[in-house]
Design an enzyme around this catalytic site. Structure first.
Site, PDB file in Angstrom:
ATOM      1  CD  GLU A  43      -2.844  -1.054   2.423  1.00  0.00           C
ATOM      2  OE1 GLU A  43      -4.045  -0.751   2.293  1.00  0.00           O
ATOM      3  OE2 GLU A  43      -2.317  -1.343   3.520  1.00  0.00           O
TER       4      GLU A  43
ATOM      5  CE  LYS B  40      -6.316   1.582   3.278  1.00  0.00           C
ATOM      6  NZ  LYS B  40      -5.491   0.496   3.839  1.00  0.00           N
TER       7      LYS B  40
END
Length: 122
Positions: free
Chosen positions: A21, A99
Site C-alpha cells: 500500500e 479505500k
C-alpha cells in the site's frame, strides 16, 4: 448551522499498513461536510462571507497526496484538524475516507471506509 459538502473526490495516496500500500499507493475516495453559519454569504453574495470549498479541496489534496498514514482513522483526523484550523467559522466537520480497492484476500470489488465527525472544542 448550514452545510457545505465536497463529495466523490478521488486522490492517489500511499496510506496503509501493508508494504504494498505504501510502496505502490492506491486511490482514495473522500467525502467532506462542514458546518458554519452562511447567513451573511446568503445576503452579500461575497466569497469572503463564506468558506471557499476550493480552499478546502486544496487542503484535502495536500493531506491525502502527502505524508502517509498507516490508518484511515489517522488520515481522517489529519483532515479534520486541517479543516477546523482553516477557518474559525467552521463549527463541525465530517470526513469519510474510502479505500476504493483495499488489499483484501479474495475481494475483487468492494471498499472499506472510515467516517469521523467532530465539532469544534470550546
Amino acid at each position: 448551522m448550514d452545510e457545505i459538502r465536497l463529495t466523490g473526490l478521488t486522490f492517489f495516496g500511499r496510506h496503509g499498513v501493508n508494504p504494498e500500500e505504501t510502496n505502490l499507493g492506491q486511490r482514495f475516495g473522500i467525502d467532506v461536510s462542514f458546518w458554519l453559519d452562511l447567513t451573511k454569504a446568503i445576503s452579500s453574495d461575497k466569497i469572503e462571507d463564506t468558506v471557499s470549498y476550493a480552499a478546502i479541496f486544496k487542503l484535502i489534496r495536500r493531506e491525502v497526496e502527502g505524508a502517509p498514514s498507516q490508518l484511515l482513522e489517522h488520515l481522517a483526523g489529519r483532515l479534520m484538524d486541517c479543516i477546523l484550523g482553516h477557518d474559525p467559522r467552521i463549527q463541525k466537520v465530517k470526513v469519510c475516507i474510502t479505500k476504493l480497492n483495499p488489499p483484501l484476500a479474495g475481494s475483487v470489488t468492494g471498499s472499506v471506509s472510515v467516517t469521523l465527525e467532530r465539532g469544534r472544542q470550546n
